[in-house]
Design a protein around this motif. Structure first.
Motif, PDB file in Angstrom:
ATOM      1  N   ASP A 120       0.819  -1.220   0.000  1.00 13.20           N
ATOM      2  CA  ASP A 120       0.000   0.000   0.000  1.00 13.20           C
ATOM      3  C   ASP A 120       0.847   1.262   0.000  1.00 13.20           C
ATOM      4  O   ASP A 120       0.372   2.338  -0.380  1.00 13.20           O
ATOM      5  N   SER A 121       2.097   1.154   0.430  1.00 14.99           N
ATOM      6  CA  SER A 121       2.982   2.315   0.505  1.00 14.99           C
ATOM      7  C   SER A 121       3.530   2.734  -0.850  1.00 14.99           C
ATOM      8  O   SER A 121       4.014   3.859  -1.014  1.00 14.99           O
ATOM      9  N   VAL A 122       3.466   1.844  -1.850  1.00 19.34           N
ATOM     10  CA  VAL A 122       4.034   2.139  -3.172  1.00 19.34           C
ATOM     11  C   VAL A 122       3.165   3.147  -3.913  1.00 19.34           C
ATOM     12  O   VAL A 122       1.966   2.951  -4.074  1.00 19.34           O
ATOM     13  N   LYS A 123       3.802   4.230  -4.391  1.00 20.03           N
ATOM     14  CA  LYS A 123       3.082   5.270  -5.115  1.00 20.03           C
ATOM     15  C   LYS A 123       3.310   5.211  -6.628  1.00 20.03           C
ATOM     16  O   LYS A 123       2.494   5.722  -7.398  1.00 20.03           O
ATOM     17  N   LYS A 124       4.421   4.586  -7.022  1.00 23.74           N
ATOM     18  CA  LYS A 124       4.746   4.593  -8.452  1.00 23.74           C
ATOM     19  C   LYS A 124       5.397   3.283  -8.878  1.00 23.74           C
ATOM     20  O   LYS A 124       6.265   2.758  -8.189  1.00 23.74           O
ATOM     21  N   ILE A 125       4.948   2.778 -10.026  1.00 28.01           N
ATOM     22  CA  ILE A 125       5.582   1.634 -10.677  1.00 28.01           C
ATOM     23  C   ILE A 125       6.319   2.175 -11.896  1.00 28.01           C
ATOM     24  O   ILE A 125       5.718   2.771 -12.784  1.00 28.01           O
ATOM     25  N   GLY A 126       7.636   1.988 -11.939  1.00 28.10           N
ATOM     26  CA  GLY A 126       8.438   2.506 -13.028  1.00 28.10           C
ATOM     27  C   GLY A 126       8.197   1.797 -14.345  1.00 28.10           C
ATOM     28  O   GLY A 126       7.570   0.736 -14.411  1.00 28.10           O
ATOM     29  N   SER A 127       8.728   2.361 -15.409  1.00 27.68           N
ATOM     30  CA  SER A 127       8.539   1.795 -16.744  1.00 27.68           C
ATOM     31  C   SER A 127       9.123   0.388 -16.828  1.00 27.68           C
ATOM     32  O   SER A 127      10.198   0.114 -16.297  1.00 27.68           O
ATOM     33  N   TYR A 128       8.359  -0.498 -17.428  1.00 31.82           N
ATOM     34  CA  TYR A 128       8.736  -1.906 -17.671  1.00 31.82           C
ATOM     35  C   TYR A 128       9.031  -2.682 -16.381  1.00 31.82           C
ATOM     36  O   TYR A 128       9.708  -3.712 -16.417  1.00 31.82           O
TER      37      TYR A 128
END
Length: 411
Positions: A194-202
């Motif tokens: 739940d703490s993750v705000k962004k998933i990077g490219s690929y």
């Protein structure tokens, strides 16, 4: 005036009379020379180290890499100095080790430190605060990872091409996954913290065994190609805070049959769901969610149904490109998401719109003005949110229920 030269040198940096590097900085009438000690190269017979005044960096094996086998135990100290870092490429290509024991003295694992190693399990202690790029990339036998509380970010290609990696535990509050962080891994299911705000490219591209993803409650951004080529991906639970779906995010997810986006999603970018040839329906509840081009939903068939609000951009898109459209909600005064209730959710959405307008210096859309400018002053702001909340409180506590329109007339 005669210039003054100041030589800044810490005695603790002087190591056995060794050579030193310096950088001279001129500032006005002052010349400052900053001196940094060259580390001492040291070996204990098994490992090599770089020794500094207050810490040591382990730089690799003192012998041949193939001589390392079984459990690789990183020493906690070298010549009395704590080992705080596992250096760049220190154990790259160590093909005979099965696992790594990392002491609590270590706070950094350098770039490619264990790239292409044969480890099967990995536990990172809480003391480690930084992982560098490619640190465990291409560990093709790695199956299980436990990350300590100190890790808050997964860097670029940290676990890329670990094609047997199926299980990972996050003990800390991870904020983002870097570019290709888990590309070509073996996950079948994945729960994003739940703490993750962004998933990077690929970040999860070409995870060919991935079937199900839970994106947690805090995720706001999915970058380009994040899940491209996940050919078995069938179930996605989106975050209620997701702002948009970027270019090619789910391109070629050929097993994906249904997509239900949250109302928070404001845009769907180029090729976002291209070549999703099994997709039967996509739900786009946000009335103003833009779809950048006809290829954004380019994998759809004639049987695909686009579901959204009456009068929405999604409805216009479906009509323009020949998709079936199903009305799932009809917005009304005070209820832009069309869920039939005027409550704190709508107040929150108003504040979100207000924040966007104030931050980006844009104007509210016509739909936002029609349904959320509740006091009809030509703006969508905190005042409108307060009216919605007060109405919600009134109807929640009063025995006599009234419509929002009547409530605003009497306000």
């Amino acid at each position: 005036m005669k210039k003054t030269k100041i030589v800044a040198a810490a005695l603790s940096l002087i190591v056995s009379g060794g050579l030193m590097n310096y950088v001279q900085v001129l500032s006005g009438d002052t010349s400052i020379t900053a001196i940094a000690a060259t580390p001492e190269n040291y070996s204990d017979g098994k490992f090599n180290f770089s020794l500094y005044s207050d810490h040591a960096v382990i730089t690799g094996s003192a012998g041949k890499m193939e001589e390392l086998s079984g459990v690789l135990k990183i020493p906690a100290s070298a010549k009395g100095a704590p080992v705080t870092e596992i250096g760049q490429k220190a154990f790259e290509n160590a093909q005979s080790i099965s696992s790594v024991s990392i002491p609590d003295s270590v706070n950094t694992i350098g770039m490619s430190a264990f790239q292409n190693c044969s480890i099967t399990t990995l536990t990172i202690p809480d003391s480690v605060r930084k992982l560098d790029q490619d640190c465990f990339c291409e560990c093709s036998e790695l199956q299980k990872v436990t990350l300590g509380k100190g890790i808050t970010s997964i860097p670029e290609e940290a676990f890329a091409y670990c094609n047997k990696l199926k299980e990972i535990e996050f003990k800390g509050d991870i904020e983002n996954f870097g570019k290709s962080a888990f590309e070509c891994c073996g996950f079948e299911t994945f729960k994003i913290p739940d703490s993750v705000k962004k998933i990077g490219s690929y970040a999860f591209s070409r995870c060919f065994e991935l079937v199900s993803v839970d994106m947690g409650s805090g995720l706001e951004a999915i970058d380009t190609g994040a899940f491209v080529g996940c050919m078995k991906l069938k179930n996605i639970k989106f975050s209620p805070k997701l702002k948009g779906v970027d270019n090619s995010a789910f391109d070629c997810c050929i097993s994906l049959e249904e997509v239900k986006l949250p109302a928070s999603v404001k845009y769907i970018s180029w090729f976002a769901f291209r070549r999703c040839e099994s997709l039967k329906s996509i739900t786009i509840p946000n009335i103003d969610c833009t779809i950048e081009d006809h290829e954004a939903l380019g994998g759809f068939t004639e049987q695909t149904v686009v579901c959204g609000a009456a009068g929405s951009y999604a409805q216009e898109y479906a009509k323009k490109y020949g998709y079936q459209f199903k009305i799932i909600s009809t917005p009304s005064f005070g209820d832009l998401n069309g869920d039939g209730a005027i409550n704190a959710v709508d107040a929150s959405e108003i504040l979100s719109i207000y924040t966007r307008i104030a931050t980006n210096k844009t104007k509210p859309t016509s739909n936002e003005l029609t349904y959320y400018d509740v006091n009809k002053d030509g703006a969508v702001n905190a005042v409108d949110a307060s009216y919605v909340l007060s109405f919600y409180a009134y109807n929640s506590t009063s025995k006599t229920k009234i419509s929002f329109t009547d409530y605003m007339k009497n306000t």
